[in-house]
Design a protein around this motif. Structure first.
Motif, PDB file in Angstrom:
ATOM      1  N   UNK A   1      19.336 -14.992   1.929  1.00  0.00           N
ATOM      2  CA  UNK A   1      18.083 -14.580   1.304  1.00  0.00           C
ATOM      3  C   UNK A   1      16.877 -15.212   1.999  1.00  0.00           C
ATOM      4  N   UNK A   2      17.061 -16.370   2.592  1.00  0.00           N
ATOM      5  CA  UNK A   2      15.941 -17.061   3.227  1.00  0.00           C
ATOM      6  C   UNK A   2      15.370 -16.285   4.407  1.00  0.00           C
ATOM      7  N   UNK A   3      16.185 -15.481   5.069  1.00  0.00           N
ATOM      8  CA  UNK A   3      15.706 -14.765   6.253  1.00  0.00           C
ATOM      9  C   UNK A   3      15.101 -13.399   5.914  1.00  0.00           C
ATOM     10  N   UNK A   4      15.202 -12.964   4.682  1.00  0.00           N
ATOM     11  CA  UNK A   4      14.684 -11.648   4.313  1.00  0.00           C
ATOM     12  C   UNK A   4      13.159 -11.689   4.250  1.00  0.00           C
ATOM     13  N   UNK A   5      12.521 -10.652   4.809  1.00  0.00           N
ATOM     14  CA  UNK A   5      11.063 -10.604   4.910  1.00  0.00           C
ATOM     15  C   UNK A   5      10.474  -9.668   3.862  1.00  0.00           C
ATOM     16  N   UNK A   6       9.271 -10.016   3.367  1.00  0.00           N
ATOM     17  CA  UNK A   6       8.619  -9.115   2.400  1.00  0.00           C
ATOM     18  C   UNK A   6       8.122  -7.854   3.092  1.00  0.00           C
ATOM     19  N   UNK A   7       8.054  -6.767   2.347  1.00  0.00           N
ATOM     20  CA  UNK A   7       7.553  -5.512   2.887  1.00  0.00           C
ATOM     21  C   UNK A   7       6.032  -5.480   2.789  1.00  0.00           C
ATOM     22  N   UNK A   8       5.372  -4.849   3.750  1.00  0.00           N
ATOM     23  CA  UNK A   8       3.908  -4.702   3.638  1.00  0.00           C
ATOM     24  C   UNK A   8       3.549  -3.838   2.439  1.00  0.00           C
ATOM     25  N   UNK A   9       2.449  -4.203   1.768  1.00  0.00           N
ATOM     26  CA  UNK A   9       2.060  -3.470   0.566  1.00  0.00           C
ATOM     27  C   UNK A   9       1.483  -2.103   0.884  1.00  0.00           C
ATOM     28  N   UNK A  10       0.797  -2.006   2.010  1.00  0.00           N
ATOM     29  CA  UNK A  10       0.160  -0.733   2.365  1.00  0.00           C
ATOM     30  C   UNK A  10       0.611  -0.299   3.766  1.00  0.00           C
ATOM     31  N   UNK A  11       1.876   0.115   3.918  1.00  0.00           N
ATOM     32  CA  UNK A  11       2.337   0.549   5.251  1.00  0.00           C
ATOM     33  C   UNK A  11       1.625   1.830   5.689  1.00  0.00           C
ATOM     34  N   UNK A  12       1.267   1.876   6.967  1.00  0.00           N
ATOM     35  CA  UNK A  12       0.614   3.066   7.521  1.00  0.00           C
ATOM     36  C   UNK A  12       1.549   3.885   8.391  1.00  0.00           C
ATOM     37  N   UNK A  13       2.565   3.210   8.957  1.00  0.00           N
ATOM     38  CA  UNK A  13       3.474   3.923   9.865  1.00  0.00           C
ATOM     39  C   UNK A  13       4.856   3.291   9.731  1.00  0.00           C
ATOM     40  N   UNK A  14       5.873   4.097   9.538  1.00  0.00           N
ATOM     41  CA  UNK A  14       7.239   3.583   9.384  1.00  0.00           C
ATOM     42  C   UNK A  14       8.167   4.327  10.327  1.00  0.00           C
ATOM     43  N   UNK A  15       9.263   3.669  10.670  1.00  0.00           N
ATOM     44  CA  UNK A  15      10.336   4.322  11.403  1.00  0.00           C
ATOM     45  C   UNK A  15      11.413   4.783  10.443  1.00  0.00           C
ATOM     46  N   UNK A  16      12.042   5.909  10.763  1.00  0.00           N
ATOM     47  CA  UNK A  16      13.064   6.486   9.881  1.00  0.00           C
ATOM     48  C   UNK A  16      14.317   6.769  10.686  1.00  0.00           C
ATOM     49  N   UNK A  17      15.432   6.168  10.291  1.00  0.00           N
ATOM     50  CA  UNK A  17      16.728   6.385  10.934  1.00  0.00           C
ATOM     51  C   UNK A  17      17.605   7.156   9.971  1.00  0.00           C
ATOM     52  N   UNK A  18      17.896   8.397  10.293  1.00  0.00           N
ATOM     53  CA  UNK A  18      18.749   9.232   9.454  1.00  0.00           C
ATOM     54  C   UNK A  18      19.073  10.510  10.213  1.00  0.00           C
ATOM     55  N   UNK A  19      19.877  11.346   9.572  1.00  0.00           N
ATOM     56  CA  UNK A  19      20.178  12.650  10.164  1.00  0.00           C
ATOM     57  C   UNK A  19      18.999  13.590   9.929  1.00  0.00           C
ATOM     58  N   UNK A  20      18.530  14.306  10.955  1.00  0.00           N
ATOM     59  CA  UNK A  20      17.385  15.211  10.768  1.00  0.00           C
ATOM     60  C   UNK A  20      17.729  16.446   9.946  1.00  0.00           C
ATOM     61  N   UNK A  21      19.011  16.662   9.669  1.00  0.00           N
ATOM     62  CA  UNK A  21      19.397  17.860   8.921  1.00  0.00           C
ATOM     63  C   UNK A  21      19.990  17.525   7.555  1.00  0.00           C
ATOM     64  N   UNK A  22      20.006  16.267   7.174  1.00  0.00           N
ATOM     65  CA  UNK A  22      20.617  15.886   5.910  1.00  0.00           C
ATOM     66  C   UNK A  22      19.662  16.021   4.736  1.00  0.00           C
ATOM     67  N   UNK A  23      20.223  15.819   3.542  1.00  0.00           N
ATOM     68  CA  UNK A  23      19.408  15.905   2.327  1.00  0.00           C
ATOM     69  C   UNK A  23      18.527  14.677   2.151  1.00  0.00           C
TER      70      UNK A  23
END
Length: 463
Positions: free
Chosen positions: A143-165
């Protein structure tokens, strides 16, 4: 030298001499078979279902491994290098690795078990638990290495299938809650052979893109084929976070997110990672390593957009909140003004004068009440003295008594029967006894009666 002639009684050709036979003991036969099995078969992997499991007080475990056509006896001996016993249970389908041998005392062949693995989902679950223990020991889940998420993200990366649900769920939530959010898609297969490798590579590409935005990596990161306008390749290369996701499925379907390459890629990522794999009840190793785990793809999108969405709601509600604030402020000021006005009124000279006048009225009322009380007391004293004085003069007392007697006579006369008769009433009595008759039912025919009137009386007889 001539050959001797055969006797007519020689039957040797019909009955040849008995040949020499090799006779084995049971132990010798069993030992030969044992040596043959151990040499020709040796160590093998065997699959089947466990039955007749029994554990002895000695620590050894005996059971039968069967399939639809045959069965074999198995034994797992006690020892420090023994296979995991907790995987053994009646009805479980397992893979066993062991040595084929013969138990000479019973003359039966058996398998001495060295290793045990579960088949199917059980095997996957066992592999999953083994990898979890390994990665946890290395600190990947810390848990010590986990980082907080930004409150107001402007750009994110997405890893997933482009044809999935999953991607459609994410884009739907983002479009509704924060359409300005830029999403850079690094497509990857999320199921099947090679999926784990593609997911890990996609995470590394996004990290490389975040570092230098090289055109080589940018060329590999493409827009989704579903045509969503907010899937873009940004001119800058700053990513606020990375989301890896896919929809629900069985343990086999989600297995790519339980493989070590994916866990290592998440752990090494310089960009915070949100993992949203499967449904609420599904947990993968990717969830444990990621900086945050979301129950579903939609839930992940809501978490990522919560800051902007809440701010939008705050801004939208600001006029109402401002009006409410001003109204509360005015109410407090009016209340303060009324309080000050009340205090001023209480401190005004007229208020003090009115208080003095009221006090004067109270004193005047008290004085009159005291005077009346004093006069009443003096009257009582006077009447007492007059009574005592009257008692010392007999004539006055006699006169007073006579007057009282006359008053009593008047009251008695007003209540006497003559006054009742004078008002028109009559009294009927029995002529013989003079008893007053009150009930006609007690009068007998021929009974003599006397009726008294205000003036005179009437004699009569009952019929």
């Amino acid at each position: 030298m001539s050959k001797p002639s055969k006797s007519q009684w020689d039957f040797g050709e019909l009955f040849p001499a008995e040949q020499t036979r090799k006779v084995l003991s049971v132990w010798e036969l069993t030992s030969d078979i044992k040596r043959l099995l151990e040499k020709q078969v040796g160590a093998v992997w065997v699959s089947g279902e466990i039955t007749n499991l029994r554990a002895q007080s000695s620590g050894h475990v005996y059971f039968t491994l069967k399939d639809v056509a045959a069965q074999v006896n198995c034994v797992l001996f006690r020892g420090p290098a023994a296979a995991p016993r907790h995987l053994l249970a009646d009805g479980k389908k397992v893979l066993l690795h062991g040595d084929v041998t013969v138990y000479e005392a019973r003359g039966q062949y058996q398998l001495i078990v060295r290793e045990v693995e579960l088949q199917g989902v059980g095997a996957l679950q066992a592999a999953l638990e083994k990898l979890k223990l390994k990665l946890a020991a290395e600190g990947l889940f810390s848990q010590e290495r986990k980082r907080p998420l930004p409150r107001y993200p402007q750009r994110i990366g997405l890893v997933t299938s482009p044809t999935g649900a999953a991607i459609r769920d994410v884009l739907h939530v983002v479009q509704r809650r924060n359409p300005a959010l830029e999403i850079i898609l690094a497509p990857a297969r999320v199921q099947g052979d090679g999926a784990a490798r593609e997911i890990a590579e996609a995470i590394r590409r996004l990290n490389q893109f975040n570092m230098d935005g090289s055109r080589a990596n940018e060329a590999q990161i493409s827009k989704s084929e579903i045509g969503q306008s907010h899937l873009t390749l940004a001119a800058t290369n700053q990513l606020d976070l990375i989301l890896i996701t896919r929809g629900g499925g069985s343990l086999e379907d989600l297995w790519a997110f339980n493989e070590e390459p994916v866990a290592r890629a998440i752990f090494e990522s310089a960009v915070p990672i949100v993992s949203a794999v499967g449904h609420e009840i599904d947990f993968t190793i990717a969830d444990f390593v990621a900086d945050m785990r979301a129950a579903t793809p939609s839930a992940a999108a809501e978490i990522i957009t919560e800051g902007v969405f809440a701010s939008r709601e705050f801004v939208a509600e600001a006029p109402l909140r401002l009006r409410q604030f001003v109204r509360r402020k005015m109410d407090r000021e009016i209340e303060n003004f009324d309080s000050v006005a009340g205090r001023l009124a209480r401190l005004h000279p007229r208020r003090r004068l009115n208080d003095s006048l009221q006090r004067l009225d109270d004193l005047q009322s008290d004085l009159l009440r005291n005077l009346k009380s004093a006069v009443h007391s003096r009257n009582l004293v006077f009447e007492n003295v007059a009574g005592r004085f009257a008692r010392t003069r007999p004539l006055l007392l006699l006169k007073s008594r006579r007057e009282a007697l006359r008053q009593l006579e008047k009251r008695l006369q007003s209540l006497g029967p003559e006054q009742v008769l004078a008002r028109g009433y009559s009294i009927t009595t029995d002529a013989a006894s003079g008893q007053v008759l009150r009930n006609a039912a007690t009068v007998k025919p021929g009974q003599k009666l006397r009726t008294r009137l205000a003036h005179g009386e009437i004699k009569s007889a009952a019929e």
